[in-house]
Design an enzyme around this catalytic site. Structure first.
Site, PDB file in Angstrom:
ATOM      1  N   ASP A  48       0.827  -1.221   0.000  1.00  0.00           N
ATOM      2  CA  ASP A  48       0.000   0.000   0.000  1.00  0.00           C
ATOM      3  C   ASP A  48       0.855   1.263   0.000  1.00  0.00           C
ATOM      4  OD1 ASP A  48      -2.180  -1.587  -0.018  1.00  0.00           O
ATOM      5  OD2 ASP A  48      -3.149  -0.682   1.736  1.00  0.00           O
ATOM      6  N   ASN A  63      -5.040  -1.804  -4.174  1.00  0.00           N
ATOM      7  CA  ASN A  63      -6.188  -1.866  -3.268  1.00  0.00           C
ATOM      8  C   ASN A  63      -5.914  -0.993  -2.052  1.00  0.00           C
ATOM      9  OD1 ASN A  63      -8.673  -2.628  -2.379  1.00  0.00           O
ATOM     10  ND2 ASN A  63      -8.120  -4.742  -1.856  1.00  0.00           N
ATOM     11  N   ASP A  65     -10.238  -2.103  12.774  1.00  0.00           N
ATOM     12  CA  ASP A  65      -9.333  -3.097  12.179  1.00  0.00           C
ATOM     13  C   ASP A  65      -8.915  -4.153  13.193  1.00  0.00           C
ATOM     14  OD1 ASP A  65      -9.533  -1.925   9.762  1.00  0.00           O
ATOM     15  OD2 ASP A  65      -7.566  -0.967   9.773  1.00  0.00           O
ATOM     16  N   GLU A  90     -11.165  -4.359   2.393  1.00  0.00           N
ATOM     17  CA  GLU A  90     -10.508  -5.146   1.353  1.00  0.00           C
ATOM     18  C   GLU A  90     -11.437  -6.226   0.800  1.00  0.00           C
ATOM     19  OE1 GLU A  90      -9.135  -3.676   3.757  1.00  0.00           O
ATOM     20  OE2 GLU A  90      -7.025  -3.203   3.373  1.00  0.00           O
ATOM     21  N   HIS A 147      -5.182  -8.814   3.806  1.00  0.00           N
ATOM     22  CA  HIS A 147      -4.073  -9.063   4.732  1.00  0.00           C
ATOM     23  C   HIS A 147      -4.531  -9.384   6.148  1.00  0.00           C
ATOM     24  CE1 HIS A 147      -4.106  -4.567   5.991  1.00  0.00           C
ATOM     25  NE2 HIS A 147      -5.188  -4.816   5.303  1.00  0.00           N
ATOM     26  N   ARG A 148      -5.576  -8.690   6.596  1.00  0.00           N
ATOM     27  CA  ARG A 148      -5.999  -8.913   7.997  1.00  0.00           C
ATOM     28  C   ARG A 148      -6.680 -10.270   8.179  1.00  0.00           C
ATOM     29  NH1 ARG A 148      -4.072  -4.856  10.300  1.00  0.00           N
ATOM     30  NH2 ARG A 148      -4.156  -2.822   9.324  1.00  0.00           N
ATOM     31  N   LYS A 156       0.520  -6.397   1.846  1.00  0.00           N
ATOM     32  CA  LYS A 156      -0.149  -5.090   1.856  1.00  0.00           C
ATOM     33  C   LYS A 156       0.359  -4.215   2.998  1.00  0.00           C
ATOM     34  CE  LYS A 156      -4.910  -3.318   2.006  1.00  0.00           C
ATOM     35  NZ  LYS A 156      -4.976  -2.377   0.901  1.00  0.00           N
TER      36      LYS A 156
END
Ligand code: DC
Length: 651
Positions: A49, A92, A316, A344, A389-390, A415
């Site tokens: 990112d 993204n 998050d 995402e 990613h998370r 990311k």
């Protein structure tokens, strides 16, 4: 598809230095680009990112350079972007797409902004509507309300009021606030509806103030940029560690013993996600905090409790709570997480689907999720990560349910956290590094320690021996480093049930021949061979732990091993042991020849320039000259017990 298999883990402890915060990194880059003067940014996150933002800034005429490590210098434009026409691809990266849209809409140029297909499904209409109130000319190139976008030069109205909706994403308000000083005329932004993810606005205001623009505010409803406000570089800025990334490690400590410490974010952090630690504390975890570190341990009774939490302040990190909930007694309810739907991926739907694969009962609502705890984990779940990613990072925690877990497309962590899995495995798979000279008995001792602890075992010398054997068989000269490295890279070796195979045939005895012993010592002197074997050796690190033996286990391959042992004995004692072994096998040898061979090999292993055989300062010395194997094994196991009490609990 690419995947990563995580072995069942029983314990997590250790410490992790966090990578830089994504939110702060991309905000700093944009502010530095728009500011007057040069900004040195230290500890920038280097990930996908942030790369997208860096590429975009370069295309827009901003001069930046990377210095040592993750230090960057950005020469600011002192106002709008100098390049007036550009086509930007932003992947993204929401933290690049939204703020750049606003800044470019006020830059008087002609720009196109696009991203990956998912980026084109993430709404941006609220931001475009707000910018149009200022006179910006922004057009949708695909579906109305979504990227890709085309921006045309337009006369921007100075001053006045702009309204923006706050319910979908706080990034729209952030984007407006960061861009408005470009008009120089001052403006007021009014938020319509409830503003979500408020702590991210605090980050924005804090960083803008560091660049000389103090926003006046009326709570969360109205924000005023004073007329004449301009960004000026503060000189040097430091990026804090990423508090959202901290959540996985802290949760691991809370679930599986701990202590796990994260360094780089703590009490003094400006990131809202440090409050994730409070949520863990509410679940019963024991939390300690310093100015820039946080430490988590499991509850005293080992049992986490379910919670019911409004997660607006930690959107998050709240994903991590959804997975931690599996380990808690009761049903955890996470509320006010509507923003998950437009991240995402649709994170509520994705989370529910994947949690169910582990055996959990999950209820999903429009803006909430409920997860039952006290789970008996379904083994071998294959977790999809939705290019998010998370999702990948959260679900690594599932291996703490003492089951093997497969994470699909693990590279999506690039990311924000390219080496996430190495760090995570570092916490759940401690390495006991046992180094020492030939014939010191370290092989036997290491294998027995691994068995006693239930750990995996790596005989790294066998890999060098296999390279020598493969080279001899293929007619490759043992003096040709580059050719040997190719042999090492493609080595068709496998270890099964205590036997060692080369190209499918049993080579257990063959690699112990004197020719292979001498050959291994030779091939091991080539840096390219050592480099070729590094990744293969590190892949042995799997939960619940690894006993690795060789010459450079503690110094090069696993420098973060929590216990390093240098196991040795006098050359005479080693020659005598080898002599007895060979006589027992019915082979006739001279003890003097053996002694001389050992001394030569020691000299070569110690004198080579790469990864020489040496006791490192942090290794404990174990001289086995006067010890039996049982005594040596007991000595090491005792050290493991002291250093890693939980990891050694099985033994
Ligand atoms: O431990 P061993 O005798 O099986 O090792 C064979 C050779 O491989 C030894 O001479 C040195 C080399 N080696 C190495 O350089 N680094 C390691 N980690 C393990 C072995």
């Amino acid at each position: 598809m690419d995947y990563l298999d995580l072995a069942p883990a029983i314990h997590a402890s250790g410490s992790v230095r966090l990578p830089g915060s994504k939110s702060i990194s991309n905000r700093f880059l944009l502010l530095a680009a728009l500011a007057e003067g040069e900004t040195a940014i230290r500890d920038l996150l280097v990930s996908d990112d942030v790369e997208r933002m860096l590429e975009a800034l370069k295309a827009l005429g901003i001069d930046w350079q990377r210095g040592e490590d993750n230090d960057f210098r950005v020469r600011g434009a002192g106002g709008v972007f100098p390049v007036k026409q550009a086509n930007l691809f932003l992947g993204n990266a929401g933290t690049a797409f939204r703020p750049l849209t606003a800044a470019l809409a006020l830059s008087g140029g002609h720009y196109r902004l696009s991203g990956v297909p998912r980026m084109h499904e993430r709404p941006i209409g609220d931001l475009v509507d707000a910018l149009r109130q200022l006179g910006a000319d922004i057009r949708y190139l695909g579906n109305g309300g979504f990227p890709p976008l085309e921006i045309h030069p337009a006369a921007v109205k100075a001053g006045g009021r702009v309204t923006v909706r706050g319910e979908a994403s706080s990034q729209f308000l952030t984007a407006l606030l960061m861009a408005l000083p470009l008009t120089g005329a001052g403006a007021t932004v009014e938020v319509v509806g409830e503003l979500i993810s408020k702590p991210y606005i605090d980050i924005t205001l804090n960083l803008m103030a560091r660049f000389g623009v103090a926003v006046e505010r009326d709570g969360w409803r109205a924000f005023r940029i004073p007329a004449g406000a301009r960004y000026r570089s503060p000189g040097t800025v430091f990026v804090e560690g990423d508090a959202s990334s901290a959540s996985y490690f802290l949760a691991a400590g809370a679930i599986a013993g701990g202590p796990v410490r994260v360094e780089g974010a703590g009490r003094d952090s400006i990131q809202g996600d440090v409050r994730f630690a409070e949520a863990l504390a509410a679940m019963g975890a024991r939390i300690e905090m310093g100015p820039n570190w946080i430490e988590a341990r499991a509850p005293a009774d080992g049992r986490l409790r379910a919670i019911d939490l409004d997660c607006n302040h930690i959107p998050d990190a709240a994903m991590t709570l959804a997975v931690a909930a599996l380990f808690a007694d009761g049903t955890t309810r996470l509320r006010n997480i509507a923003s998950w739907r437009v991240k995402e991926t649709d994170r509520i739907a994705a989370m529910a689907t994947e949690l169910r694969k582990l055996g959990a009962a999950v209820e999903e609502g429009a803006d909430c999720i409920a997860v039952s705890g006290g789970l008996t984990f379904v083994p071998n779940a294959s977790i999809d990560t939705y290019d998010d990613h998370r999702m990948a990072m959260c679900f690594s925690l599932a291996c703490l349910g003492r089951v093997p877990v497969r994470i699909n497309d693990p590279k999506c962590v690039n990311k924000t956290f390219p080496d996430y899995f190495e760090r995570f495995v570092g916490l759940v798979a401690p390495v006991i590094a046992i180094d020492g000279p030939s014939a010191s008995g370290k092989g036997t001792v290491a294998a027995r320690v691994a068995e006693a602890l239930g750990f995996h075992y790596l005989d790294s010398g066998a890999l060098y021996r296999l390279v020598a054997l493969a080279a001899i068989r293929a007619g490759v000269s043992l003096d040709e480093g580059a050719a040997l490295a190719r042999v090492a890279e493609t080595l068709p070796a496998s270890f099964e049930g205590g036997r060692i195979f080369l190209d499918g045939t049993d080579a257990t005895e063959a690699i112990r021949s004197e020719a292979c012993s001498a050959g291994a010592s030779k091939v091991a002197t080539f840096p390219a061979v050592r480099a070729a074997l590094l990744g293969r050796q590190r892949a042995y690190r799997q939960a619940p732990g690894l006993v690795a033996e060789g010459r450079d286990m503690g110094s090069v391959v696993f420098p973060d091993a929590p216990l390093k042992v240098f196991l040795t004995a006098t050359a005479e004692a080693r020659a005598e042991r080898r002599y007895k072994q060979l006589i027992d096998k019915g082979m006739s040898v001279s003890i003097n020849t053996l002694l001389q061979d050992l001394r030569e090999r020691d000299a070569r292993d110690s004198a080579r320039t790469v990864a020489p055989l040496q006791k490192s300062a942090d290794a404990e010395l174990l001289d086995t000259t006067a010890m039996t194997i049982d005594e040596a094994v007991a000595w090491v196991v005792e050290r493991v017990r002291r250093r890693l009490p939980q990891a050694a609990a099985r033994s």
